[in-house]
Design a protein around this motif. Structure first.
Motif, PDB file in Angstrom:
ATOM      1  N   THR A  45      45.518  49.884  44.107  1.00  0.00           N
ATOM      2  CA  THR A  45      45.760  50.146  44.881  1.00  0.00           C
ATOM      3  C   THR A  45      46.981  49.033  45.429  1.00  0.00           C
ATOM      4  O   THR A  45      47.457  48.268  44.598  1.00  0.00           O
ATOM      5  CB  THR A  45      44.377  49.077  45.322  1.00  0.00           C
ATOM      6  OG1 THR A  45      43.940  47.560  44.197  1.00  0.00           O
ATOM      7  CG2 THR A  45      43.772  49.630  44.585  1.00  0.00           C
ATOM      8  N   ARG A  46      46.959  48.582  46.504  1.00  0.00           N
ATOM      9  CA  ARG A  46      47.833  48.006  47.216  1.00  0.00           C
ATOM     10  C   ARG A  46      48.307  46.734  46.694  1.00  0.00           C
ATOM     11  O   ARG A  46      49.956  45.843  46.982  1.00  0.00           O
ATOM     12  CB  ARG A  46      48.380  48.631  48.176  1.00  0.00           C
ATOM     13  CG  ARG A  46      48.927  49.637  48.911  1.00  0.00           C
ATOM     14  CD  ARG A  46      49.820  49.977  50.279  1.00  0.00           C
ATOM     15  NE  ARG A  46      49.877  51.410  50.653  1.00  0.00           N
ATOM     16  CZ  ARG A  46      50.529  51.832  52.551  1.00  0.00           C
ATOM     17  NH1 ARG A  46      50.427  50.717  52.862  1.00  0.00           N
ATOM     18  NH2 ARG A  46      50.751  52.770  51.744  1.00  0.00           N
ATOM     19  N   LEU A  47      46.788  46.754  46.483  1.00  0.00           N
ATOM     20  CA  LEU A  47      46.625  44.853  46.697  1.00  0.00           C
ATOM     21  C   LEU A  47      47.173  44.405  45.110  1.00  0.00           C
ATOM     22  O   LEU A  47      47.691  43.157  45.461  1.00  0.00           O
ATOM     23  CB  LEU A  47      45.116  44.514  46.945  1.00  0.00           C
ATOM     24  CG  LEU A  47      44.637  42.870  48.081  1.00  0.00           C
ATOM     25  CD1 LEU A  47      45.466  43.018  48.666  1.00  0.00           C
ATOM     26  CD2 LEU A  47      43.523  43.438  47.223  1.00  0.00           C
ATOM     27  N   LEU A  48      47.111  45.134  44.454  1.00  0.00           N
ATOM     28  CA  LEU A  48      48.214  45.082  43.054  1.00  0.00           C
ATOM     29  C   LEU A  48      49.194  44.724  43.459  1.00  0.00           C
ATOM     30  O   LEU A  48      49.049  43.763  42.181  1.00  0.00           O
ATOM     31  CB  LEU A  48      47.240  45.443  42.251  1.00  0.00           C
ATOM     32  CG  LEU A  48      46.222  45.665  41.277  1.00  0.00           C
ATOM     33  CD1 LEU A  48      46.047  47.005  40.728  1.00  0.00           C
ATOM     34  CD2 LEU A  48      45.815  44.698  40.684  1.00  0.00           C
ATOM     35  N   ALA A  49      49.607  44.937  43.147  1.00  0.00           N
ATOM     36  CA  ALA A  49      51.449  44.915  43.604  1.00  0.00           C
ATOM     37  C   ALA A  49      51.644  44.160  44.957  1.00  0.00           C
ATOM     38  O   ALA A  49      52.502  43.553  44.269  1.00  0.00           O
ATOM     39  CB  ALA A  49      51.695  46.509  44.550  1.00  0.00           C
ATOM     40  N   LEU A  50      50.626  43.809  45.510  1.00  0.00           N
ATOM     41  CA  LEU A  50      51.184  42.583  46.058  1.00  0.00           C
ATOM     42  C   LEU A  50      50.642  40.957  45.377  1.00  0.00           C
ATOM     43  O   LEU A  50      51.604  40.713  45.937  1.00  0.00           O
ATOM     44  CB  LEU A  50      50.113  42.531  47.459  1.00  0.00           C
ATOM     45  CG  LEU A  50      50.539  41.823  48.682  1.00  0.00           C
ATOM     46  CD1 LEU A  50      51.336  41.999  49.364  1.00  0.00           C
ATOM     47  CD2 LEU A  50      49.284  41.808  49.511  1.00  0.00           C
ATOM     48  N   ILE A  51      49.731  41.063  44.607  1.00  0.00           N
ATOM     49  CA  ILE A  51      49.583  39.736  43.776  1.00  0.00           C
ATOM     50  C   ILE A  51      50.987  39.918  42.889  1.00  0.00           C
ATOM     51  O   ILE A  51      51.008  38.536  42.658  1.00  0.00           O
ATOM     52  CB  ILE A  51      47.623  39.633  43.314  1.00  0.00           C
ATOM     53  CG1 ILE A  51      47.276  40.123  44.775  1.00  0.00           C
ATOM     54  CG2 ILE A  51      47.605  39.063  42.423  1.00  0.00           C
ATOM     55  CD1 ILE A  51      46.965  38.779  45.085  1.00  0.00           C
ATOM     56  N   SER A  52      50.730  40.683  42.335  1.00  0.00           N
ATOM     57  CA  SER A  52      52.392  40.826  41.697  1.00  0.00           C
ATOM     58  C   SER A  52      53.323  40.635  42.610  1.00  0.00           C
ATOM     59  O   SER A  52      54.622  39.680  41.595  1.00  0.00           O
ATOM     60  CB  SER A  52      52.118  42.580  40.941  1.00  0.00           C
ATOM     61  OG  SER A  52      53.227  42.284  39.603  1.00  0.00           O
ATOM     62  N   ALA A  53      53.318  40.969  42.840  1.00  0.00           N
ATOM     63  CA  ALA A  53      55.209  40.313  43.852  1.00  0.00           C
ATOM     64  C   ALA A  53      54.580  38.653  44.251  1.00  0.00           C
ATOM     65  O   ALA A  53      55.684  37.734  44.087  1.00  0.00           O
ATOM     66  CB  ALA A  53      55.009  41.205  45.199  1.00  0.00           C
ATOM     67  N   ILE A  54      53.383  38.346  44.422  1.00  0.00           N
ATOM     68  CA  ILE A  54      53.578  36.653  45.065  1.00  0.00           C
ATOM     69  C   ILE A  54      53.585  35.839  43.497  1.00  0.00           C
ATOM     70  O   ILE A  54      54.741  34.794  43.397  1.00  0.00           O
ATOM     71  CB  ILE A  54      52.003  36.554  45.603  1.00  0.00           C
ATOM     72  CG1 ILE A  54      52.319  37.085  46.999  1.00  0.00           C
ATOM     73  CG2 ILE A  54      52.297  35.340  45.632  1.00  0.00           C
ATOM     74  CD1 ILE A  54      51.067  37.036  47.562  1.00  0.00           C
ATOM     75  N   GLY A  55      53.743  36.896  42.735  1.00  0.00           N
ATOM     76  CA  GLY A  55      53.565  36.184  40.831  1.00  0.00           C
ATOM     77  C   GLY A  55      54.696  35.871  40.694  1.00  0.00           C
ATOM     78  O   GLY A  55      55.396  35.094  40.063  1.00  0.00           O
TER      79      GLY A  55
END
Lengths: 315, 369
Positions: free
Chosen positions: A110-120
């Motif tokens: 899911t795109r949400l995972l990559a988004l959280i990873s980006a913020i991290g």
């Protein structure tokens, strides 16, 4: 005080001055915005760590400048080119590594995972630099000083510094080179193909993983160009500059139409000029309010941005 | 090897027993940032307080009892500060010197007041801390609400500018100061042409400078910290805008010179008195220098005074009774290295003097008034 020029001329010079200021800020927003827009265009993901790459680019440029000056190099063009080259290469390495470490393992989920990873990733890089460079502002002296002035000093004098001109020229050259790369080169064609249909491009024998890595590398290198230019213009850097710059550039990308490279350029310059004009004719307190209201207005009537394409629902 | 260890153990326990047998100890908690971005300010406070404790002990302690410092780290975070305050309560300590950051001092002082612990801060300047009518909370440093009128007075009487701009960073400290300067200037009829906020963290002030130039501003007061003012000065000189600038103690540190370079020459800054320059304190300064400590930090001497006031009150009252001590502190004045101190009902200093300094481009400063 004797006023020799008429008020109309004074008003006009003031307007021109603020236009020049806005254009300068806008150019660098545009350079950073391209990194967001290219990545979004191809994998539909927002790379929140992009602002940090810009920050790292500034640090690297400062280190190179300080090092070369310390070794006794005095030729400004040489220092500039060396700083540009080194910071682009280092930032590109960061861009490549970030994609490899934080995004590639999550592709297809899911795109949400990559988004959280980006913020991290963004938080990680910010604190990583803070630990190694300290949280205080690091400053370098003005390297390129001087400029032109127009008008009469007794009323209002518009000024244009050499550094501002350098920012426009370098931005323009970089944009032109990028446009040529995207429209004329083999890799550029592959990039455009990926943006249209990632799966199909893969089937046609193009290694899409490499192309995605390439967009990260190019975006990061452009952020480093902005990092060097703004670093020289303002003369200071701290580990937190990436956040605000990233936010503004992201806004510029959305304003112009995310996924569209000319859109990012237009959005950046429009945002810069809006901010300068608000400060000039209302109050600098309202600068962000007006800039973001503009964004909301544009998105209300054109959700795909100024130059973006409306997304067609594929059946 | 084994023998020597045993011997060492014996010697230590003997020494400890000797110490405890001779006199009981009164613990004083020193709370402030040991880590984090403002740890350097915490150091100033600890240095001053520890020196006071050492000298009081050398002179025989308080009522025959020795003082002992216990350091607690709040990292200048409000959340940590309440944890530290609760720890101090659990450790049974009755006296606290701290905290440093106003945002930490505010929540912590609530806890101390409830638990009957006396707290004296040597660094927190926000007026709101003492506005809740506490009994046991004091401070040995001036308030932001004193600094604004002081700066305004200097502007009105000594600079007499024609067109003033007041810029602030939209934060509690900066905007508060800027507003109080503006109010005073308005009362005195000084022409304040512009009153504007900038965003803290902003790097580009070119549009604002263009406006300042157009309005023919000849004096700018900035309420905020050094990173923004440094850039404002630097960009002003690059764009040929040459008004006189002035700022509060938040801009008065050598970093502003690092950022603004030559443009920091001539900047006016209001700072607390340099207590280490006072000839009366020469002996104390020598004591700091002998330990290779820097006495010039803004909070070193106020922290020394904080400990001294507690000790004086304790010896006058004759026991560690914080409420009786608080009454004594309100009713008397104290002769300390930071001057003759007396406190009002809220626990603030009745008087605290600031000095206007002129900043130089090598990071040094000279007093103007």
């Amino acid at each position: 005080m004797l006023r020799v020029t008429n008020p109309m001329q004074e008003q006009f010079l003031y307007f021109v001055q603020q236009l020049l200021n806005g254009l300068t800020i806008g150019s660098t927003y545009a350079l950073i915005a391209i990194g967001y827009t290219m990545v979004y265009g191809i994998i539909g993901m927002i790379n929140f760590a992009h602002g940090e790459v810009y920050m790292i680019g500034t640090y690297i440029a400062f280190i190179v400048i300080a090092g070369l000056t310390y070794m006794g190099l005095e030729s400004m063009p040489m220092i500039f080119m060396a700083a540009l080259l080194v910071s682009m290469v280092v930032a590109a390495t960061y861009g490549f590594s970030i994609e490899r470490v934080a995004y590639r393992p999550l592709r297809g989920r899911t795109r949400l995972l990559a988004l959280i990873s980006a913020i991290g990733m963004s938080i990680f890089l910010q604190n990583f630099v803070r630990l190694f460079q300290g949280s205080r502002d690091i400053a370098i002296p003005t390297l390129i000083s001087g400029g032109w002035t127009f008008g009469d000093a007794s009323t209002f004098e518009a000024s244009l510094s050499y550094m501002q001109v350098i920012i426009w020229v370098v931005t323009l050259i970089t944009m032109a080179a990028l446009t040529l790369f995207i429209t004329r080169s083999k890799w550029g064609r592959a990039c455009r193909a990926c943006a249209q249909d990632l799966g199909m491009t893969n089937l046609l024998g193009i290694n899409t993983n490499n192309i995605i890595a390439l967009t990260f590398v190019v975006g990061a290198a452009l952020a480093a160009v902005a990092g060097l230019l703004l670093g020289l213009y303002y003369g200071v850097v701290n580990p937190y500059i990436g956040f605000i710059a990233g936010l503004k550039a992201f806004t510029a990308a959305v304003l112009g139409g995310i996924g569209s490279i000319p859109g990012a350029m237009l959005g950046g310059i429009l945002l810069g000029i809006t901010e300068a004009m608000t400060s000039a004719y209302f109050s600098s307190e309202y600068k962000d309010v007006v800039a973001f209201s503009l964004l909301v207005l544009v998105l209300l009537f054109r959700p795909w941005g100024l130059l973006g394409k409306p997304e067609v629902e594929k059946i | 090897m084994k023998f020597s260890k045993t011997l060492l153990g014996l010697a230590t326990s003997a020494a400890l027993m000797g110490a405890t047998a001779a006199q009981a100890e009164i613990k004083i908690a020193l709370a402030g940032p040991v880590t984090g971005p403002v740890a350097q300010y915490g150091d100033m406070q600890f240095t001053g307080a520890k020196m006071a404790i050492e000298q009081i002990n050398k002179a025989g302690g308080v009522n025959g009892e020795m003082l002992e410092a216990v350091v607690y780290d709040d990292a200048c975070e409000p959340k940590q500060a309440t944890a530290v305050a609760n720890k101090i309560v659990n450790d049974g300590i009755q006296l606290v010197v701290g905290h440093l950051c106003s945002s930490s001092t505010e929540p912590a002082s609530d806890i101390y007041e409830d638990e009957g612990i006396m707290m004296v801060t040597a660094a927190s300047t926000s007026p709101t801390i003492t506005e809740k009518g506490y009994q046991l909370i004091f401070r040995t440093i001036g308030l932001d609400s004193l600094q604004g009128p002081f700066a305004a007075n200097f502007i009105i009487n000594d600079i007499k500018p024609e067109r003033v701009a007041i810029i602030h960073d939209k934060q509690q400290y900066g905007e508060g100061l800027a507003t109080s300067v503006k109010d005073e200037l308005d009362k005195a009829g000084v022409n304040v042409v512009m009153f504007e906020g900038v965003t803290s963290g902003d790097k580009d002030f070119s549009a604002l400078i263009g406006k300042l130039k157009k309005e023919n501003i000849d004096f700018v007061y900035y309420g905020g910290y050094h990173p923004e003012l440094g850039l404002l000065l630097r960009q002003s000189s690059e764009k040929g805008f040459d008004a006189q600038f002035m700022g509060p103690e938040g801009v008065g540190n050598p970093d502003i010179t690092a950022i603004a370079g030559a443009a920091s020459e001539g900047l006016l800054v209001t700072l607390p008195n340099s207590f280490d320059q006072d000839p009366k304190n020469a002996e104390l300064v020598a004591a700091f220098k002998a330990k290779e400590q820097d006495p010039s930090g803004a909070f070193v001497f106020p922290a020394y005074s904080a400990v001294q006031i507690m000790a004086d009150a304790m010896s006058a009252v004759g026991e560690l009774d914080t409420y009786a001590m608080a009454d004594y502190i309100r009713g008397n004045s104290f002769s300390t290295p930071t001057g003759e101190l007396s406190f009002d009902a809220k626990g603030d200093l009745k008087e605290f003097s600031f000095v206007v300094y002129e900043w130089h481009d090598d990071g040094s400063k000279t007093p103007v008034k």
